[in-house]
Design a protein around this motif. Structure first.
Motif, short mmCIF file in Angstrom:
data_model
loop_
_atom_site.label_atom_id
_atom_site.label_comp_id
_atom_site.label_asym_id
_atom_site.label_seq_id
_atom_site.Cartn_x
_atom_site.Cartn_y
_atom_site.Cartn_z
N LYS A 63 0.80 -1.22 0.00
CA LYS A 63 0.00 0.00 0.00
C LYS A 63 0.85 1.28 0.00
O LYS A 63 0.37 2.31 -0.50
CB LYS A 63 -0.98 0.01 1.18
CG LYS A 63 -0.33 0.01 2.56
CD LYS A 63 -1.39 -0.11 3.64
CE LYS A 63 -0.76 -0.13 5.04
NZ LYS A 63 -1.79 -0.29 6.10
N PRO A 64 2.10 1.28 0.52
CA PRO A 64 2.89 2.52 0.42
C PRO A 64 3.14 2.96 -1.02
O PRO A 64 3.32 4.16 -1.27
CB PRO A 64 4.20 2.16 1.13
CG PRO A 64 3.82 1.10 2.11
CD PRO A 64 2.79 0.29 1.40
N PHE A 65 3.16 2.03 -1.97
CA PHE A 65 3.35 2.42 -3.37
C PHE A 65 2.16 3.25 -3.84
O PHE A 65 2.33 4.28 -4.51
CB PHE A 65 3.52 1.18 -4.25
CG PHE A 65 4.86 0.53 -4.11
CD1 PHE A 65 5.94 0.95 -4.86
CD2 PHE A 65 5.04 -0.52 -3.21
CE1 PHE A 65 7.18 0.34 -4.73
CE2 PHE A 65 6.27 -1.14 -3.07
CZ PHE A 65 7.35 -0.70 -3.83
N TRP A 66 0.95 2.78 -3.52
CA TRP A 66 -0.24 3.53 -3.93
C TRP A 66 -0.30 4.87 -3.20
O TRP A 66 -0.55 5.91 -3.82
CB TRP A 66 -1.49 2.71 -3.63
CG TRP A 66 -2.73 3.24 -4.29
CD1 TRP A 66 -3.30 2.80 -5.45
CD2 TRP A 66 -3.56 4.32 -3.84
NE1 TRP A 66 -4.42 3.54 -5.76
CE2 TRP A 66 -4.60 4.47 -4.79
CE3 TRP A 66 -3.53 5.17 -2.74
CZ2 TRP A 66 -5.60 5.44 -4.65
CZ3 TRP A 66 -4.51 6.14 -2.61
CH2 TRP A 66 -5.54 6.27 -3.56
N ALA A 67 -0.08 4.85 -1.90
CA ALA A 67 -0.15 6.09 -1.12
C ALA A 67 0.91 7.08 -1.56
O ALA A 67 0.64 8.29 -1.70
CB ALA A 67 0.00 5.78 0.37
N SER A 113 0.02 -1.05 -8.42
CA SER A 113 -0.20 -1.70 -7.13
C SER A 113 -1.67 -1.90 -6.80
O SER A 113 -2.01 -2.76 -5.98
CB SER A 113 0.45 -0.87 -6.02
OG SER A 113 -0.06 0.46 -6.01
N TYR A 114 -2.55 -1.16 -7.44
CA TYR A 114 -3.95 -1.12 -7.02
C TYR A 114 -4.64 -2.48 -7.14
O TYR A 114 -5.25 -2.97 -6.18
CB TYR A 114 -4.72 -0.08 -7.83
CG TYR A 114 -6.22 -0.16 -7.65
CD1 TYR A 114 -6.80 0.22 -6.45
CD2 TYR A 114 -7.04 -0.64 -8.66
CE1 TYR A 114 -8.17 0.12 -6.26
CE2 TYR A 114 -8.39 -0.73 -8.49
CZ TYR A 114 -8.97 -0.35 -7.29
OH TYR A 114 -10.32 -0.45 -7.12
N LYS A 115 -4.56 -3.12 -8.31
CA LYS A 115 -5.29 -4.37 -8.51
C LYS A 115 -4.77 -5.47 -7.60
O LYS A 115 -5.54 -6.29 -7.09
CB LYS A 115 -5.22 -4.80 -9.98
CG LYS A 115 -6.00 -3.92 -10.92
CD LYS A 115 -5.95 -4.46 -12.34
CE LYS A 115 -6.72 -3.55 -13.30
NZ LYS A 115 -6.06 -2.24 -13.44
N ASP A 116 -3.45 -5.49 -7.37
CA ASP A 116 -2.88 -6.49 -6.47
C ASP A 116 -3.40 -6.30 -5.05
O ASP A 116 -3.79 -7.26 -4.38
CB ASP A 116 -1.36 -6.38 -6.50
CG ASP A 116 -0.69 -7.31 -5.51
OD1 ASP A 116 -0.61 -8.51 -5.80
OD2 ASP A 116 -0.27 -6.83 -4.43
#
Length: 395
Positions: A63-67, A113-116
Motif C-alpha cells: 500500500k505505500p506504493f499507492w499512497a 499496485s492497485y489491482k494487487d
C-alpha cells in the motif's frame, strides 16, 4: 472506496483533455504544448509500470506504493496551480507539462499496485462495486464542478480554475493518508522478480486467456480515443466550438454517474459480457456518428452531439469496468502486478500510436476515423466472446 473516490474526483478536476487544455490556452501557452498534454498523461501513466512492478512484487506490504503515488500526484497538482498563477504563458506551459509528466509517472505507481492490493483485501463479487461506487462519487463531484461552470457560479478565470486544481492536489494527498489505514494482508514477496524478457513474454506465450484479453483491450481503446473526434464533427458550428466545453463535461459526468455502479455490478457477474456489451454499444454509437458526419456539410446540432458523447462515454465506462475486473479476477498465477504492468505497457504504446488518427482526421475528416473506431469496437466485442467467464471460478 473513500481513497479511490477522492482520487477519481481529483482526476476529473484536472482532466488534461478539458481543464488543463483550457488553462494552457487561457494563459497563452503555445498550441503544440496543448496538443501533447494527453499523450504525456497516458504514456506516462502506463509505460513505467513494468519497472515499478518489479519493486512491488518484492514487498510484503504494497500500500505505500499507492499512497506515495497519490501524494506525489497531489504535490504535482499544487505545482501546476502555482505555475498557472505565477509564471508567464510559455514558461507556465512548460512547467505544467513537466509536472503533468511527474503526475503521470506517480499515477503509474498507483495503477501497478492497485489491482494487487484490491485482490488481497476485497473478495470476489465486491471488487467491481468498490470501483464502480468510487467512480460514481467522483463523477458526481465533477458534475457539480461542470454545473458551477455552466451556471457562472464559478468564474471561468485562470485564478478560479487554478484554485480547483489546487483542491484536486489536496484530495490526492488526503487519499494517500486514508489508504495507509487500509488493513492489507501481507503478500508473498518474490525477491527474484526481475521481469527479464523471458519472464515478460511468458504470459503472452503460455496464457491464451491473457492473449485474448490483450487483444480485446487493444481493440477497445477505441472507446477512449473517440470523444475528440465526436467533438470535431460539430467543429464548424460556433455553438459546438469552445462553448461546448460545459456540455462535454456534463455529458461525460452524467454518463459516469448513471453507469459506473451498474457496470461495476455487471462486471462482478460477468466481466466478459460487460466487455462484449460495451464494445457493441460503442460500435453502434460511433457507426451512427460516422454516418451522420458523412451525410453532408450541415453541422451536427449541439444536442445530438451531446447525446452521442453521452452514449460513447457509457460505452467507455463499461469497457473500463470490464477490463479492470476481468484482469483482477482471472488467474494470473500469483503475478497480478506483472500481468497488470505488461498489459498497461502494451496499451500505452498503442495509445501513443493512436496519435496517427489525428493525421487521418485532418486528411479525410473525423467521420472516417469514427468509422474505423466503430469497426475496432465491434471487433473487440466479437473477440471478447472468446474470454472465459472468470467469475465462475470461486477462488
Amino acid at each position: 472506496m473513500a481513497a479511490l473516490a477522492a482520487t477519481k474526483l481529483a482526476d476529473g478536476l484536472i482532466d488534461p483533455k478539458l481543464v488543463l487544455a483550457w488553462l494552457l490556452n487561457a494563459i497563452g501557452a503555445p498550441g503544440f504544448l496543448i496538443g501533447i498534454l494527453v499523450p504525456v498523461r497516458e504514456a506516462g501513466s502506463l509505460l513505467p509500470q513494468l519497472a515499478l512492478a518489479r519493486h512491488i512484487e518484492r514487498r510484503r506490504i504494497r500500500k505505500p506504493f499507492w499512497a506515495g503515488g497519490s501524494a506525489i500526484q497531489g504535490m504535482a497538482a499544487l505545482g501546476i496551480a502555482a505555475a498557472a498563477i505565477a509564471l508567464p504563458g510559455t514558461a507556465a506551459g512548460w512547467v505544467i507539462l513537466g509536472l503533468l509528466a511527474v503526475l503521470a509517472v506517480a499515477r503509474a505507481a498507483c495503477s501497478s499496485s492497485y489491482k494487487d492490493i484490491l485482490a488481497r483485501t476485497v473478495p470476489k463479487g465486491r471488487r467491481g462495486s468498490v470501483s464502480g461506487t468510487a467512480g460514481t462519487i467522483g463523477a458526481g463531484g465533477v458534475l457539480v464542478f461542470a454545473l458551477c461552470l455552466g451556471a457562472d457560479i464559478l468564474p471561468r478565470t485562470t485564478g478560479s480554475i487554478s484554485v480547483v486544481i489546487a483542491f484536486a492536489g489536496l484530495l490526492w494527498i488526503g487519499a494517500a493518508f486514508i489508504f495507509l489505514r487500509l488493513d492489507e494482508p501481507e503478500a508473498d514477496p518474490d525477491p527474484d522478480s526481475d521481469f527479464q524478457l523471458e519472464e515478460l513474454v511468458k504470459p503472452l506465450q503460455q496464457d491464451d486467456e491473457f492473449r485474448t484479453y490483450i487483444g480485446t483491450r487493444a481493440l477497445m481503446i477505441s472507446t477512449a480515443l473517440a470523444p475528440p473526434f465526436l467533438v470535431m464533427l460539430g467543429g464548424q458550428s460556433s455553438e459546438t466550438g469552445v462553448a461546448n466545453l460545459g456540455m462535454l463535461m456534463l455529458a461525460s459526468s452524467i454518463a459516469a454517474i448513471t453507469s459506473s455502479y451498474i457496470w461495476g455490478r455487471f462486471s462482478d457477474r460477468s466481466s466478459r459480457k460487460t466487455l462484449m456489451t460495451s464494445g457493441a454499444l460503442c460500435a453502434a454509437v460511433l457507426g451512427l456518428a460516422a454516418a451522420l458526419g458523412g451525410l453532408g456539410d450541415n453541422p451536427i446540432s449541439s444536442w445530438v452531439l451531446a447525446s452521442l458523447l453521452f452514449l460513447a462515454q457509457l460505452a467507455y465506462q463499461g469497457a473500463r469496468a470490464g477490463r479492470k475486473t476481468h484482469l483482477t479476477d482471472m488467474d494470473t498465477h500469483g503475478h497480478t502486478s506483472l500481468y497488470t504492468a505488461l498489459s498497461n505497457s502494451m496499451i500505452g504504446v498503442l495509445l501513443l500510436c493512436g496519435g496517427a488518427f489525428g493525421w487521418l482526421a485532418d486528411a479525410f475528416g473525423p467521420a472516417l476515423v469514427l468509422a474505423v473506431l466503430a469497426s475496432m469496437a465491434g471487433a473487440g466485442a466479437v473477440l471478447g466472446a472468446r474470454l472465459s467467464e472468470v467469475q465462475d471460478d470461486p477462488s
